[in-house]
Scaffold this motif. Structure first.
Motif, PDB file in Angstrom:
ATOM      1  N   THR A 228       0.783  -1.173  -0.109  1.00  0.00           N
ATOM      2  CA  THR A 228      -0.122  -0.085   0.072  1.00  0.00           C
ATOM      3  C   THR A 228       0.742   1.128  -0.066  1.00  0.00           C
ATOM      4  OG1 THR A 228      -1.496  -1.118   1.214  1.00  0.00           O
ATOM      5  CG2 THR A 228      -1.977   1.170   1.415  1.00  0.00           C
ATOM      6  N   SER A 229       0.592   2.362  -0.772  1.00  0.00           N
ATOM      7  CA  SER A 229       1.569   3.414  -1.418  1.00  0.00           C
ATOM      8  C   SER A 229       1.406   4.337  -0.233  1.00  0.00           C
ATOM      9  CB  SER A 229       1.172   3.952  -2.460  1.00  0.00           C
ATOM     10  OG  SER A 229      -0.150   4.287  -2.572  1.00  0.00           O
ATOM     11  N   ALA A 230       0.410   4.467   0.598  1.00  0.00           N
ATOM     12  CA  ALA A 230       0.236   5.691   1.398  1.00  0.00           C
ATOM     13  C   ALA A 230      -1.015   5.356   2.450  1.00  0.00           C
ATOM     14  CB  ALA A 230      -0.111   6.910   0.849  1.00  0.00           C
ATOM     15  N   ASP A 231      -0.484   5.567   3.805  1.00  0.00           N
ATOM     16  CA  ASP A 231      -1.594   5.328   4.929  1.00  0.00           C
ATOM     17  C   ASP A 231      -2.165   6.693   5.230  1.00  0.00           C
ATOM     18  OD1 ASP A 231       0.804   6.147   5.548  1.00  0.00           O
ATOM     19  OD2 ASP A 231       1.000   5.079   7.494  1.00  0.00           O
ATOM     20  N   ILE A 232      -3.069   7.113   4.420  1.00  0.00           N
ATOM     21  CA  ILE A 232      -3.453   8.522   4.754  1.00  0.00           C
ATOM     22  C   ILE A 232      -5.074   8.343   4.788  1.00  0.00           C
ATOM     23  CG2 ILE A 232      -3.936  10.954   3.688  1.00  0.00           C
ATOM     24  CD1 ILE A 232      -1.355  10.036   1.932  1.00  0.00           C
ATOM     25  N   VAL A 233      -5.308   9.011   5.914  1.00  0.00           N
ATOM     26  CA  VAL A 233      -6.919   8.945   6.152  1.00  0.00           C
ATOM     27  C   VAL A 233      -7.675  10.279   5.825  1.00  0.00           C
ATOM     28  CG1 VAL A 233      -8.797   8.187   7.844  1.00  0.00           C
ATOM     29  CG2 VAL A 233      -6.683   6.989   7.951  1.00  0.00           C
ATOM     30  N   GLN A 234      -8.592  10.351   4.806  1.00  0.00           N
ATOM     31  CA  GLN A 234      -9.167  11.457   4.572  1.00  0.00           C
ATOM     32  C   GLN A 234     -10.397  11.723   5.604  1.00  0.00           C
ATOM     33  OE1 GLN A 234      -9.701  12.775   0.345  1.00  0.00           O
ATOM     34  NE2 GLN A 234      -9.363  10.378  -0.064  1.00  0.00           N
ATOM     35  N   SER A 235     -10.545  13.053   5.676  1.00  0.00           N
ATOM     36  CA  SER A 235     -11.604  13.328   6.497  1.00  0.00           C
ATOM     37  C   SER A 235     -12.221  14.792   6.259  1.00  0.00           C
ATOM     38  CB  SER A 235     -11.071  13.675   8.052  1.00  0.00           C
ATOM     39  OG  SER A 235     -10.186  14.760   8.289  1.00  0.00           O
ATOM     40  N   ASP A 236     -13.015  15.128   7.015  1.00  0.00           N
ATOM     41  CA  ASP A 236     -13.554  16.660   6.612  1.00  0.00           C
ATOM     42  C   ASP A 236     -12.608  17.701   6.372  1.00  0.00           C
ATOM     43  OD1 ASP A 236     -16.164  15.518   6.514  1.00  0.00           O
ATOM     44  OD2 ASP A 236     -16.512  16.157   8.462  1.00  0.00           O
ATOM     45  N   GLN A 237     -11.433  17.498   7.288  1.00  0.00           N
ATOM     46  CA  GLN A 237     -10.384  18.591   7.455  1.00  0.00           C
ATOM     47  C   GLN A 237      -9.290  18.098   6.269  1.00  0.00           C
ATOM     48  OE1 GLN A 237     -11.538  17.234  10.183  1.00  0.00           O
ATOM     49  NE2 GLN A 237     -12.767  18.987  10.533  1.00  0.00           N
ATOM     50  N   LEU A 238      -9.294  17.025   5.755  1.00  0.00           N
ATOM     51  CA  LEU A 238      -8.370  16.759   5.029  1.00  0.00           C
ATOM     52  C   LEU A 238      -8.886  15.801   3.694  1.00  0.00           C
ATOM     53  CD1 LEU A 238      -5.424  16.491   3.983  1.00  0.00           C
ATOM     54  CD2 LEU A 238      -5.091  14.367   5.405  1.00  0.00           C
ATOM     55  N   GLN A 239      -8.985  16.822   2.491  1.00  0.00           N
ATOM     56  CA  GLN A 239      -9.423  16.029   1.148  1.00  0.00           C
ATOM     57  C   GLN A 239      -8.366  16.125   0.397  1.00  0.00           C
ATOM     58  OE1 GLN A 239     -13.153  17.882   0.464  1.00  0.00           O
ATOM     59  NE2 GLN A 239     -14.193  17.207   2.197  1.00  0.00           N
ATOM     60  N   ILE A 240      -7.813  15.080  -0.146  1.00  0.00           N
ATOM     61  CA  ILE A 240      -6.895  15.303  -1.130  1.00  0.00           C
ATOM     62  C   ILE A 240      -7.008  15.283  -2.498  1.00  0.00           C
ATOM     63  CG2 ILE A 240      -4.717  13.644  -1.936  1.00  0.00           C
ATOM     64  CD1 ILE A 240      -4.750  12.225   0.823  1.00  0.00           C
ATOM     65  N   PRO A 241      -6.399  16.020  -3.276  1.00  0.00           N
ATOM     66  CA  PRO A 241      -6.949  16.488  -4.822  1.00  0.00           C
ATOM     67  C   PRO A 241      -6.520  15.081  -5.650  1.00  0.00           C
ATOM     68  CG  PRO A 241      -4.953  17.420  -3.934  1.00  0.00           C
ATOM     69  CD  PRO A 241      -5.179  16.911  -2.864  1.00  0.00           C
ATOM     70  N   TYR A 242      -7.325  15.443  -6.633  1.00  0.00           N
ATOM     71  CA  TYR A 242      -7.031  14.186  -7.668  1.00  0.00           C
ATOM     72  C   TYR A 242      -5.953  14.589  -8.728  1.00  0.00           C
ATOM     73  CZ  TYR A 242     -11.249  11.697  -5.979  1.00  0.00           C
ATOM     74  OH  TYR A 242     -11.903  11.111  -5.083  1.00  0.00           O
ATOM     75  N   SER A 243      -5.358  13.541  -9.483  1.00  0.00           N
ATOM     76  CA  SER A 243      -4.434  13.902 -10.253  1.00  0.00           C
ATOM     77  C   SER A 243      -4.438  12.895 -11.361  1.00  0.00           C
ATOM     78  CB  SER A 243      -2.966  14.016  -9.696  1.00  0.00           C
ATOM     79  OG  SER A 243      -2.012  14.347 -10.629  1.00  0.00           O
ATOM     80  N   SER A 244      -3.864  13.046 -12.494  1.00  0.00           N
ATOM     81  CA  SER A 244      -3.905  12.066 -13.556  1.00  0.00           C
ATOM     82  C   SER A 244      -2.355  11.267 -13.649  1.00  0.00           C
ATOM     83  CB  SER A 244      -3.773  12.348 -14.887  1.00  0.00           C
ATOM     84  OG  SER A 244      -2.925  13.523 -15.161  1.00  0.00           O
ATOM     85  N   SER A 245      -1.625  12.048 -12.347  1.00  0.00           N
ATOM     86  CA  SER A 245      -0.202  11.437 -12.068  1.00  0.00           C
ATOM     87  C   SER A 245      -0.155   9.859 -11.875  1.00  0.00           C
ATOM     88  CB  SER A 245       0.248  11.883 -10.878  1.00  0.00           C
ATOM     89  OG  SER A 245       1.673  11.374 -10.668  1.00  0.00           O
ATOM     90  N   GLN A 246       0.928   9.063 -12.570  1.00  0.00           N
ATOM     91  CA  GLN A 246       1.056   7.727 -12.309  1.00  0.00           C
ATOM     92  C   GLN A 246       1.859   7.199 -11.416  1.00  0.00           C
ATOM     93  OE1 GLN A 246      -1.374   5.435 -13.739  1.00  0.00           O
ATOM     94  NE2 GLN A 246      -2.315   7.536 -14.173  1.00  0.00           N
ATOM     95  N   LYS A 247       2.640   7.948 -10.791  1.00  0.00           N
ATOM     96  CA  LYS A 247       3.899   7.945  -9.844  1.00  0.00           C
ATOM     97  C   LYS A 247       3.320   7.269  -8.670  1.00  0.00           C
ATOM     98  CE  LYS A 247       7.530  10.530 -11.864  1.00  0.00           C
ATOM     99  NZ  LYS A 247       8.486  11.534 -11.704  1.00  0.00           N
ATOM    100  N   GLU A 248       4.067   6.407  -8.061  1.00  0.00           N
ATOM    101  CA  GLU A 248       3.607   5.918  -6.658  1.00  0.00           C
ATOM    102  C   GLU A 248       4.354   6.749  -5.826  1.00  0.00           C
ATOM    103  OE1 GLU A 248       1.737   3.366  -5.971  1.00  0.00           O
ATOM    104  OE2 GLU A 248       1.185   3.200  -7.840  1.00  0.00           O
ATOM    105  N   ALA A 249       3.646   6.759  -4.424  1.00  0.00           N
ATOM    106  CA  ALA A 249       4.086   7.674  -3.341  1.00  0.00           C
ATOM    107  C   ALA A 249       5.308   6.817  -2.684  1.00  0.00           C
ATOM    108  CB  ALA A 249       2.997   7.913  -2.218  1.00  0.00           C
ATOM    109  N   GLU A 250       6.140   7.724  -2.425  1.00  0.00           N
ATOM    110  CA  GLU A 250       7.157   6.917  -1.729  1.00  0.00           C
ATOM    111  C   GLU A 250       7.306   7.540  -0.072  1.00  0.00           C
ATOM    112  OE1 GLU A 250      10.939   8.346  -3.934  1.00  0.00           O
ATOM    113  OE2 GLU A 250       9.974   7.433  -5.812  1.00  0.00           O
ATOM    114  N   GLU A 251       7.882   6.632   0.602  1.00  0.00           N
ATOM    115  CA  GLU A 251       8.066   6.916   1.994  1.00  0.00           C
ATOM    116  C   GLU A 251       9.156   7.981   2.370  1.00  0.00           C
ATOM    117  OE1 GLU A 251       6.392   6.458   5.341  1.00  0.00           O
ATOM    118  OE2 GLU A 251       5.829   5.290   3.463  1.00  0.00           O
ATOM    119  N   SER A 252       8.825   8.973   2.832  1.00  0.00           N
ATOM    120  CA  SER A 252       9.625  10.084   3.181  1.00  0.00           C
ATOM    121  C   SER A 252       9.245  10.864   4.474  1.00  0.00           C
ATOM    122  CB  SER A 252      10.233  10.985   2.111  1.00  0.00           C
ATOM    123  OG  SER A 252       8.783  11.437   1.579  1.00  0.00           O
TER     124      SER A 252
END
Length: 180
Positions: A49-73
């Protein structure tokens, strides 16, 4: 008077009335194998699993057409109500903006002091690790997870602070189109 053969016959007759119980038990070894396989599968699934992000009312992640995977940093999360650094709540935001008292230079400043200190501390940790492990060099990678409603001013301040802390390789976390 009963002799020994009569006693044996009576015992055999009594034993015939009570049949030996069937052995109805579950063989646990195949179940243990199956559970081990399922456990390994789940561990591998979560490890990929690429990212462990939980969206909520305070955090809504935008959409993109990017195909790269998230890296740990090193990660900075900008929600509408707070800035979170490495899963620790660093400072609150009011209407998505950093309070002037939290910036060097007041309201016109760009350097967010609490974030700068946290990034400096993290940079020193990473450099110390890099001294002992040749495979983990400090490259200044930072992962920014920003709410899609984050004001440009706040985003500019975070980017500026990252740059001042030598975290110059910034990546923004987005969702792939299609809602993955």
């Amino acid at each position: 008077m009963a002799n020994m053969s009569d006693i044996r016959r009576i015992v055999r007759r009594k034993l015939r009335k009570y049949e030996a119980p069937e052995e109805n038990f579950l063989n646990i070894y195949p179940m243990m194998d199956m559970m081990t396989i399922l456990l390994v599968f789940l561990i591998m699934q979560f490890a990929v699993t690429s990212a462990d992000i939980v969206q909520s009312d305070q955090l809504q992640i935008p959409y993109s057409s990017s195909q790269k995977e998230a890296e740990e940093s090193t990660s900075i999360t900008i929600a509408s109500n707070a800035i979170v650094f490495e899963d620790k709540n660093l400072m609150p935001l009011k209407d998505g903006l950093v309070d002037a008292s939290q910036k060097q230079g007041g309201g016109n400043g760009f350097l967010v002091t609490a974030l700068f200190k946290a990034l400096e501390s993290r940079r020193e940790e990473l450099k110390l690790i890099a001294q002992y492990r040749n495979d983990r060099q400090f490259e200044g990678d930072v992962r920014i997870i920003a709410d899609k409603r984050t004001p440009f001013r706040t985003l500019s301040e975070i980017i500026y602070t990252c740059g001042q802390s030598q975290f110059s390789k910034m990546r923004f976390v987005v969702l792939k189109e299609g809602g993955e």
